[in-house]
Enzyme design. Structure first.
Site, PDB file in Angstrom:
ATOM      1  N   LYS A 113     -12.181  40.192 -15.516  1.00 57.54           N
ATOM      2  CA  LYS A 113     -12.368  41.500 -16.359  1.00 57.54           C
ATOM      3  C   LYS A 113     -13.743  41.355 -17.152  1.00 57.54           C
ATOM      4  O   LYS A 113     -14.182  42.606 -17.579  1.00 57.54           O
ATOM      5  CB  LYS A 113     -11.023  41.628 -17.301  1.00 57.54           C
ATOM      6  CG  LYS A 113      -9.945  42.106 -16.945  1.00 57.54           C
ATOM      7  CD  LYS A 113      -8.948  42.776 -18.009  1.00 57.54           C
ATOM      8  CE  LYS A 113      -7.789  42.900 -17.358  1.00 57.54           C
ATOM      9  NZ  LYS A 113      -6.609  43.316 -18.278  1.00 57.54           N
ATOM     10  N   LYS A 194      -3.965  44.047  -4.758  1.00 54.52           N
ATOM     11  CA  LYS A 194      -2.751  44.163  -5.466  1.00 54.52           C
ATOM     12  C   LYS A 194      -2.873  45.830  -5.655  1.00 54.52           C
ATOM     13  O   LYS A 194      -3.872  46.226  -6.031  1.00 54.52           O
ATOM     14  CB  LYS A 194      -2.310  43.397  -6.636  1.00 54.52           C
ATOM     15  CG  LYS A 194      -1.182  43.841  -7.173  1.00 54.52           C
ATOM     16  CD  LYS A 194      -0.886  42.670  -8.335  1.00 54.52           C
ATOM     17  CE  LYS A 194      -0.251  43.570  -9.498  1.00 54.52           C
ATOM     18  NZ  LYS A 194      -0.041  42.783 -10.771  1.00 54.52           N
ATOM     19  N   LYS A 197      -2.362  50.053 -11.018  1.00 51.36           N
ATOM     20  CA  LYS A 197      -2.418  51.340 -11.852  1.00 51.36           C
ATOM     21  C   LYS A 197      -3.555  51.673 -12.478  1.00 51.36           C
ATOM     22  O   LYS A 197      -3.828  52.763 -12.750  1.00 51.36           O
ATOM     23  CB  LYS A 197      -1.143  51.368 -12.967  1.00 51.36           C
ATOM     24  CG  LYS A 197      -1.312  50.486 -14.262  1.00 51.36           C
ATOM     25  CD  LYS A 197      -0.081  50.564 -14.949  1.00 51.36           C
ATOM     26  CE  LYS A 197       0.091  49.399 -15.975  1.00 51.36           C
ATOM     27  NZ  LYS A 197      -1.149  48.763 -16.413  1.00 51.36           N
TER      28      LYS A 197
END
Ligand code: TRP
Length: 329
Positions: A113, A194, A197
């Site tokens: 991240k 993956k 969301k």
């Protein structure tokens, strides 16, 4: 005998998608009948990424309504907003003082991240300590998480063990609960990663609240692989992902689906899959619409949930404060 405690949470960023349903909410739904369950909307974690305040507020409520629409029953489970229970951050401070920089530096999610960011906020770095607090505060036995959260859970265990060793037995050591069955749902455009969301490309996900027209468009655009045979295999990740979504929603076997589509084109499978998804999400969306418009009900669920959660949290935190040597109030 007391029931075992399970705890899990989802960060309210992006839109809940069928990946979240099949990977988490579906399991929670089953687990809540067997365990004492606590399901959080981890809004404090969401601050580690940039948020528009009014959107965050709306999204948090929407997530609660979607939890319930997916079958999480507030009469069976505690549904709580992380920020409503201040003990989470209080315990985090104590755990911060036990956690080593090196441990957080090794977190692969932090590395990912923060990789291409100019300014990395401290919250992103200490995120796993807050997650450990979420878990340890409620003395959770089991934590249903995806494989990508295993390292964070390992840290929670290490911190619990370290605290117990340094002071005395205080925390239960939580175990990961990774369901044996259930496919990992991948991105529609990039089936090697993956379905997430938080993906900025909404074509990668089917959100639980997507309209029928959008579902149709996204599945029609989903990448498939070269060739024309409908066969589940590693070298057909796009097609295999569509078959995974198909079988997860219908509970059919992969072989049976392959059998059914022998000699048929990808477009036939896609057309059927669109219908399956629309039929599956229809009742969830309908339920959601009812719940989200009933603000009084939502407020009641949350105040009830935070009251129950706070009660449990206070018990653990007061033990912790006593053990570390804080003066009683
Ligand atoms: N980090 C988790 C995720 O991104 C979310 C989370 C926060 C969580 N606190 C938790 C999951 C506690 C399980 C238990 O998926």
């Amino acid at each position: 005998m007391n029931k075992k405690i399970i705890l899990s949470g989802i960060q309210p960023s992006g839109e809940l998608c069928i990946g979240n349903y099949l990977g988490a909410l579906k399991q929670w739904n089953i687990l809540q009948d067997k365990y004492e369950s606590i399901f959080l909307v981890v809004d404090m974690h969401a601050l580690t990424v940039d948020q528009v305040p009014s959107d965050l507020r709306q999204r948090c409520l929407s997530f609660v309504a979607q939890y319930i629409a997916c079958g999480i029953d507030p009469d069976k489970s505690i549904i709580a907003m992380q920020s409503h229970v201040h003990e989470h951050v209080e315990l985090m401070w104590v755990l911060n003082s036990l956690c080593y920089l090196g441990e957080l530096n090794r977190m692969t999610q932090f590395k990912d991240k923060s990789k291409d960011k100019k300014n990395v906020n401290v919250g992103l770095f200490t995120y796993p300590v807050l997650m450990a607090s979420d878990i340890l505060l409620y003395q959770a036995d089991l934590v249903p998480v995806g494989a990508d959260q295993k390292q964070h859970l390992e840290l929670s265990r290490d911190l619990a063990i370290r605290f117990n060793y340094k002071y005395s037995d205080t925390f239960k050591i939580p175990e990961p609960f990774i369901p044996e069955s259930g496919a990992r749902i991948m991105s529609l455009q990039d089936p090697l990663k993956k379905m997430s969301k938080s993906d900025s490309n909404l074509n990668n996900i089917i959100a639980l609240l997507d309209s029928n027209a959008i579902i149709k468009k996204k599945i029609n655009r989903a990448v498939t692989d070269s060739g024309s045979e409908i066969k589940y295999s590693e070298d057909k990740p796009g097609l295999s992902n569509l078959i995974d979504i198909y079988t997860s929603l219908t509970n059919e076997k992969i072989e049976d689906v392959e059998q059914k589509y022998i000699g048929k084109m990808y477009s036939v499978l896609k057309k059927d899959l669109i219908e399956i998804i629309i039929d599956f999400l229809g009742p969830i969306k309908e339920e959601y619409t009812k719940i989200i418009s009933d603000k009084a009900y939502l407020a009641e669920v949350l105040s009830d949930g935070s009251e129950k959660a706070s009660f449990k949290a206070r018990r653990t935190l007061s033990k912790v404060y006593r053990k570390v040597g804080f003066v009683k109030k």
